[in-house]
Design a protein around this motif. Sequence first.
Motif, PDB file in Angstrom:
ATOM      1  N   ASN A   1       0.861  -1.179   0.000  1.00  0.00           N
ATOM      2  CA  ASN A   1       0.000   0.000   0.000  1.00  0.00           C
ATOM      3  C   ASN A   1       0.890   1.219   0.000  1.00  0.00           C
ATOM      4  OD1 ASN A   1      -3.136  -0.184   0.531  1.00  0.00           O
ATOM      5  ND2 ASN A   1      -2.130  -1.970   1.418  1.00  0.00           N
ATOM      6  N   ARG A   2       0.365   2.345  -0.475  1.00  0.00           N
ATOM      7  CA  ARG A   2       1.204   3.525  -0.526  1.00  0.00           C
ATOM      8  C   ARG A   2       0.348   4.773  -0.330  1.00  0.00           C
ATOM      9  NH1 ARG A   2       4.624   6.487  -4.740  1.00  0.00           N
ATOM     10  NH2 ARG A   2       6.300   7.158  -3.350  1.00  0.00           N
ATOM     11  N   ASP A   3       0.876   5.725   0.454  1.00  0.00           N
ATOM     12  CA  ASP A   3       0.201   7.021   0.604  1.00  0.00           C
ATOM     13  C   ASP A   3       0.611   7.904  -0.561  1.00  0.00           C
ATOM     14  OD1 ASP A   3      -1.142   6.577   3.034  1.00  0.00           O
ATOM     15  OD2 ASP A   3       0.742   6.854   4.137  1.00  0.00           O
ATOM     16  N   ILE A   4      -0.359   8.445  -1.249  1.00  0.00           N
ATOM     17  CA  ILE A   4      -0.047   9.322  -2.383  1.00  0.00           C
ATOM     18  C   ILE A   4      -0.939  10.560  -2.347  1.00  0.00           C
ATOM     19  CG2 ILE A   4       0.755   7.501  -3.932  1.00  0.00           C
ATOM     20  CD1 ILE A   4      -2.029   7.776  -5.355  1.00  0.00           C
ATOM     21  N   THR A   5      -0.493  11.573  -3.050  1.00  0.00           N
ATOM     22  CA  THR A   5      -1.327  12.763  -3.239  1.00  0.00           C
ATOM     23  C   THR A   5      -1.530  12.963  -4.731  1.00  0.00           C
ATOM     24  OG1 THR A   5      -0.346  13.753  -1.281  1.00  0.00           O
ATOM     25  CG2 THR A   5      -1.530  15.237  -2.760  1.00  0.00           C
ATOM     26  N   LEU A   6      -2.770  13.060  -5.152  1.00  0.00           N
ATOM     27  CA  LEU A   6      -3.072  13.353  -6.558  1.00  0.00           C
ATOM     28  C   LEU A   6      -3.772  14.708  -6.606  1.00  0.00           C
ATOM     29  CD1 LEU A   6      -4.588   9.913  -7.697  1.00  0.00           C
ATOM     30  CD2 LEU A   6      -2.232  10.708  -7.985  1.00  0.00           C
ATOM     31  N   HIS A   7      -3.503  15.459  -7.661  1.00  0.00           N
ATOM     32  CA  HIS A   7      -4.204  16.737  -7.849  1.00  0.00           C
ATOM     33  C   HIS A   7      -5.172  16.524  -8.998  1.00  0.00           C
ATOM     34  CE1 HIS A   7      -1.282  18.622  -5.169  1.00  0.00           C
ATOM     35  NE2 HIS A   7      -0.440  17.783  -5.728  1.00  0.00           N
ATOM     36  N   ILE A   8      -6.419  16.227  -8.634  1.00  0.00           N
ATOM     37  CA  ILE A   8      -7.393  15.846  -9.661  1.00  0.00           C
ATOM     38  C   ILE A   8      -8.317  17.020  -9.937  1.00  0.00           C
ATOM     39  CG2 ILE A   8      -9.148  14.174 -10.334  1.00  0.00           C
ATOM     40  CD1 ILE A   8      -7.932  12.288  -8.234  1.00  0.00           C
ATOM     41  N   ASN A   9      -8.326  17.466 -11.177  1.00  0.00           N
ATOM     42  CA  ASN A   9      -9.149  18.616 -11.582  1.00  0.00           C
ATOM     43  C   ASN A   9      -8.950  19.796 -10.631  1.00  0.00           C
ATOM     44  OD1 ASN A   9     -10.085  16.905 -13.558  1.00  0.00           O
ATOM     45  ND2 ASN A   9     -11.890  16.289 -12.387  1.00  0.00           N
ATOM     46  N   GLY A  10      -7.705  20.014 -10.228  1.00  0.00           N
ATOM     47  CA  GLY A  10      -7.392  21.163  -9.387  1.00  0.00           C
ATOM     48  C   GLY A  10      -7.574  20.912  -7.890  1.00  0.00           C
ATOM     49  N   GLU A  11      -8.120  19.752  -7.529  1.00  0.00           N
ATOM     50  CA  GLU A  11      -8.315  19.476  -6.108  1.00  0.00           C
ATOM     51  C   GLU A  11      -7.277  18.486  -5.597  1.00  0.00           C
ATOM     52  OE1 GLU A  11     -12.082  18.242  -4.120  1.00  0.00           O
ATOM     53  OE2 GLU A  11     -12.927  19.666  -5.574  1.00  0.00           O
ATOM     54  N   GLU A  12      -6.774  18.745  -4.400  1.00  0.00           N
ATOM     55  CA  GLU A  12      -5.764  17.850  -3.843  1.00  0.00           C
ATOM     56  C   GLU A  12      -6.456  16.656  -3.175  1.00  0.00           C
ATOM     57  OE1 GLU A  12      -2.251  19.493  -1.574  1.00  0.00           O
ATOM     58  OE2 GLU A  12      -3.204  18.292   0.001  1.00  0.00           O
ATOM     59  N   CYS A  13      -6.040  15.426  -3.533  1.00  0.00           N
ATOM     60  CA  CYS A  13      -6.613  14.231  -2.917  1.00  0.00           C
ATOM     61  C   CYS A  13      -5.506  13.427  -2.268  1.00  0.00           C
ATOM     62  CB  CYS A  13      -7.291  13.340  -3.963  1.00  0.00           C
ATOM     63  SG  CYS A  13      -8.583  14.144  -4.887  1.00  0.00           S
ATOM     64  N   ARG A  14      -5.567  13.273  -0.937  1.00  0.00           N
ATOM     65  CA  ARG A  14      -4.608  12.402  -0.238  1.00  0.00           C
ATOM     66  C   ARG A  14      -5.236  11.032  -0.099  1.00  0.00           C
ATOM     67  NH1 ARG A  14      -0.799  15.600   2.919  1.00  0.00           N
ATOM     68  NH2 ARG A  14      -1.161  17.744   2.248  1.00  0.00           N
ATOM     69  N   LEU A  15      -4.505  10.022  -0.536  1.00  0.00           N
ATOM     70  CA  LEU A  15      -5.089   8.685  -0.607  1.00  0.00           C
ATOM     71  C   LEU A  15      -4.111   7.637  -0.127  1.00  0.00           C
ATOM     72  CD1 LEU A  15      -6.257   8.998  -4.311  1.00  0.00           C
ATOM     73  CD2 LEU A  15      -7.833   8.748  -2.397  1.00  0.00           C
ATOM     74  N   ASN A  16      -4.663   6.536   0.391  1.00  0.00           N
ATOM     75  CA  ASN A  16      -3.851   5.352   0.615  1.00  0.00           C
ATOM     76  C   ASN A  16      -4.342   4.330  -0.405  1.00  0.00           C
ATOM     77  OD1 ASN A  16      -3.626   2.471   2.050  1.00  0.00           O
ATOM     78  ND2 ASN A  16      -1.945   3.799   2.689  1.00  0.00           N
TER      79      ASN A  16
ATOM     80  N   ALA B   1      -2.335  12.839 -22.903  1.00  0.00           N
ATOM     81  CA  ALA B   1      -3.372  11.818 -22.733  1.00  0.00           C
ATOM     82  C   ALA B   1      -2.736  10.468 -22.410  1.00  0.00           C
ATOM     83  CB  ALA B   1      -4.210  11.715 -24.006  1.00  0.00           C
ATOM     84  N   ILE B   2      -3.265   9.790 -21.400  1.00  0.00           N
ATOM     85  CA  ILE B   2      -2.792   8.434 -21.079  1.00  0.00           C
ATOM     86  C   ILE B   2      -3.985   7.529 -20.802  1.00  0.00           C
ATOM     87  CG2 ILE B   2      -0.571   9.203 -20.115  1.00  0.00           C
ATOM     88  CD1 ILE B   2      -1.872   8.559 -17.297  1.00  0.00           C
ATOM     89  N   ASN B   3      -3.744   6.215 -20.850  1.00  0.00           N
ATOM     90  CA  ASN B   3      -4.784   5.247 -20.494  1.00  0.00           C
ATOM     91  C   ASN B   3      -4.675   4.958 -18.996  1.00  0.00           C
ATOM     92  OD1 ASN B   3      -5.753   4.732 -23.169  1.00  0.00           O
ATOM     93  ND2 ASN B   3      -3.930   3.501 -23.543  1.00  0.00           N
ATOM     94  N   SER B   4      -5.710   5.337 -18.228  1.00  0.00           N
ATOM     95  CA  SER B   4      -5.611   5.132 -16.776  1.00  0.00           C
ATOM     96  C   SER B   4      -5.723   3.656 -16.401  1.00  0.00           C
ATOM     97  CB  SER B   4      -6.664   5.966 -16.043  1.00  0.00           C
ATOM     98  OG  SER B   4      -7.971   5.585 -16.423  1.00  0.00           O
ATOM     99  N   CYS B   5      -6.200   2.813 -17.337  1.00  0.00           N
ATOM    100  CA  CYS B   5      -6.303   1.380 -17.035  1.00  0.00           C
ATOM    101  C   CYS B   5      -4.946   0.692 -17.059  1.00  0.00           C
ATOM    102  CB  CYS B   5      -7.245   0.693 -18.024  1.00  0.00           C
ATOM    103  SG  CYS B   5      -6.566   0.538 -19.700  1.00  0.00           S
ATOM    104  N   LEU B   6      -3.923   1.337 -17.645  1.00  0.00           N
ATOM    105  CA  LEU B   6      -2.578   0.743 -17.703  1.00  0.00           C
ATOM    106  C   LEU B   6      -1.613   1.476 -16.783  1.00  0.00           C
ATOM    107  CD1 LEU B   6      -2.009  -0.017 -21.514  1.00  0.00           C
ATOM    108  CD2 LEU B   6      -2.868  -1.534 -19.731  1.00  0.00           C
ATOM    109  N   THR B   7      -2.156   2.353 -15.915  1.00  0.00           N
ATOM    110  CA  THR B   7      -1.304   3.169 -15.049  1.00  0.00           C
ATOM    111  C   THR B   7      -1.538   2.765 -13.600  1.00  0.00           C
ATOM    112  OG1 THR B   7      -1.663   4.971 -16.610  1.00  0.00           O
ATOM    113  CG2 THR B   7      -0.730   5.562 -14.478  1.00  0.00           C
ATOM    114  N   LEU B   8      -0.475   2.482 -12.863  1.00  0.00           N
ATOM    115  CA  LEU B   8      -0.626   2.179 -11.437  1.00  0.00           C
ATOM    116  C   LEU B   8      -0.773   3.490 -10.674  1.00  0.00           C
ATOM    117  CD1 LEU B   8       2.033  -0.580 -10.666  1.00  0.00           C
ATOM    118  CD2 LEU B   8      -0.432  -0.862 -11.059  1.00  0.00           C
ATOM    119  N   ALA B   9      -1.832   3.608  -9.893  1.00  0.00           N
ATOM    120  CA  ALA B   9      -2.049   4.838  -9.119  1.00  0.00           C
ATOM    121  C   ALA B   9      -0.862   5.107  -8.204  1.00  0.00           C
ATOM    122  CB  ALA B   9      -3.340   4.714  -8.310  1.00  0.00           C
ATOM    123  N   ALA B  10      -0.271   4.062  -7.642  1.00  0.00           N
ATOM    124  CA  ALA B  10       0.813   4.241  -6.670  1.00  0.00           C
ATOM    125  C   ALA B  10       2.046   4.908  -7.274  1.00  0.00           C
ATOM    126  CB  ALA B  10       1.190   2.887  -6.067  1.00  0.00           C
ATOM    127  N   THR B  11       2.180   4.877  -8.591  1.00  0.00           N
ATOM    128  CA  THR B  11       3.344   5.524  -9.218  1.00  0.00           C
ATOM    129  C   THR B  11       3.052   6.978  -9.599  1.00  0.00           C
ATOM    130  OG1 THR B  11       2.733   4.827 -11.455  1.00  0.00           O
ATOM    131  CG2 THR B  11       4.137   3.312 -10.206  1.00  0.00           C
TER     132      THR B  11
END
Lengths: 172, 293
Positions: free
Chosen positions: A3-18, A59-69
Motif C-alpha cells: 500500500n502507498r500514501d499518495i497525493t493526486l491533484h485531480i481537476n485542481g483538487e488535492e486528494c490524499r489517498l492510501n 493523454a494516457i490510459n488510466s487502465c494501464l497506469t498504477l495509481a501508486a506511481t
Amino acid sequence: MKNRDITLHINGEECRLNVAVNRTLLEVLRDQLGMTETKYGCGTGECGACTVLLEDGKAINSCLTLAATMDGKRITTAAGLSDFGRVNHIQQAFIDEAAIQCGYCTPGMVLKTASLLATNRDPSDEEIRHALEGNICRCTGYEKIVKAVRKAARTMPAPAACGAETCTEVAQ
Amino acid sequence: MSSRILPDFELLLPQSVPEAVELLAAHRDRITVMAGGTDVMVAMKFAQSPAQLPDYLMSLEHVPGLAYVLFDPDKGLRIGAKATIAELLAQAEVKQHYRALWNAARTFATVQVRNTATVLGNLLRASPAGDCSCAIYAIGGTVALQGPAGRREVDIDDFWLSYGVTARRPDELAVELILPPPAAGSRCAFKRMTRTNEDLAKLNVAVRLEMAGNTCVDARLAMGCVAPTPLRLTKTETLLKGRELTAEVLQSVAASVPWEIDPIDDKRSTAEYRRQVSGVLLKRAIQEACGAA
Ligand SMILES: Cc1cc2nc3c(=O)[nH]c(=O)nc-3n(C[C@H](O)[C@H](O)[C@H](O)COP(=O)(O)OP(=O)(O)OC[C@H]3O[C@@H](n4cnc5c(N)ncnc54)[C@H](O)[C@@H]3O)c2cc1C
Ligand code: FES
Ligand code: FES
C-alpha cells in the motif's frame, strides 16, 4: 510495499489517498473516489474510454497506469474540462454536433480533443482521425465526432495573453 | 484464466540506477522491471497461471535522468531507458536522420500508448512484432546494460535470443540504446501491415541501404512477425550488396524473402499470407528508402 500514501491533484483538487499498489489509476478514480466519468472499456489500452490527461495535457490510459506511481501528479478527467459546472467549448461542440449516442466513449473523446487542440489549434480531418485512433466509438461511426472536433477548434477561446491563474476569463 | 484484474505484488520504486540494479540482484527471477508498463500491465492482467506472475514489480518512475533522446552528428543517437515513443517523435533529428525509426514510432499504437510506452521497452519485450525493434535492427545499434559489475554494451545483432528472451542478465538494467551516426549515402525506411493502425503488425519490415549513386554498397534488412524474434534477412542482403538497384535485382530480392522467413498462423494473419506479401513489402521499403533520399 503493498500500500502507498499518495497525493493526486485531480481537476485542481488535492486528494490524499492510501492506495493498494496493484490498483490502476482508473480503479482509484472510479471505485475509491467515485469519479465515474472515467470509463472502463477494455482494461488493456485499446479503447481509450479510460483516458485522462496528465500534468500539462498528455493523454494516457488510466487502465494501464498504477495509481501508486502517480504520487504528486496533476490529473484531469472529463469533469475537469467544465468551468464551474458549465460545459466548455469542446463539450458544447459534441452536444451541438450530436456526436454522442450511448456516451460511453465521450469522456475519452473530449479529453483527446483537448489534448489535440492544445498543440494544434487548426487540425485537418486527417490529423483529427490520427489523434483519435486510440479512442473507439461503437455508436456514431466517427463522422459526427470529427465534425465536433472541427467545431471545437473553431469555437476555441483565444489563448489568454496572461498566465491562466490571473486570466479574467477563469477568474469570472 | 485471465480476469483482466491485476494480481497482488510488491511495488518497488528505486530512486537511482544503482538502487535499481541492487534490487534486481536481490530478487533476480522474482522481479519484473516496468518502464511505461504497456506490455507489463497487459501481461499481468492476462496471466494464465501464478507461475507467470512476479512477486516484485520494479517501476522506473522515480529513477531520474533516463528520459533523454540526444543527437550528436559524430556520435549518433542516444535514447534513454525512460524515453517514450512520443518523446522520440518530438526530435526533429530523428525524422531527418533515422527515418525508419521515426516512421515506426509514428505508426506505433495510439497517442495514449505513445505517451507512455518506451523505445527500450519495445526492445526488451523481445516480441517479433515490435515496430521500433524492427527499425532499430535495420539501422544497427547497441544496448547498454548496467549490472552490479558495471556497464556492458550488447550489439543489437546479438540482443534477441528467442521469443521474449534477450541477452540482458536478470541483475542488469537496460539504461540506453545507442544508434550509429548518420552516414552520407545511408538511406532507410520502415513499412508495416496492420488491420487497423492501432493493432500490432501482421508484418513489418525495415531497411538500411548504403548507396553510391544507384549502387547498393551495403544493406541491412529486418523483418518482423516472421520468426520467434525480429529477423535479419542476411541471405537476401547478399543479393543487394554491390548491385545496381535495377528492376531485375529488386525482383530477385523480393523472390528470395519467402524462402528466408519462417512465419506462423496466428490471429493476425496466416503463415501463407505473410509469405506471399513479404517480398513485395520489402521491395516497397527499398524503393521508399531510395526515393526518400
Ligand atoms: C494498445 C496497445 C497497442 C500497442 N501497439 C504497439 C505497436 O503498434 N507496435 C509495437 O511495437 N508495440 C505495440 N504495443 C506494445 C508496447 O506498447 C511496446 O512494446 C512498448 O514499446 C513497450 O514499452 P513500455 O515502456 O511500455 O514497456 P514495459 O511494459 O514497461 O516493459 C516491456 C518489457 O521490457 C522490460 N523492460 C522495460 N524497460 C526495461 C529496462 N530499462 N531494463 C530491463 N528491462 C526492461 C520489461 O520487464 C518488460 O519485459 C502496444 C501495446 C498496447 C497496450
Ligand atoms: S479501458 Fe483503458 S483503454 Fe480501454
Ligand atoms: S457514443 Fe456510444 S461508444 Fe461512442
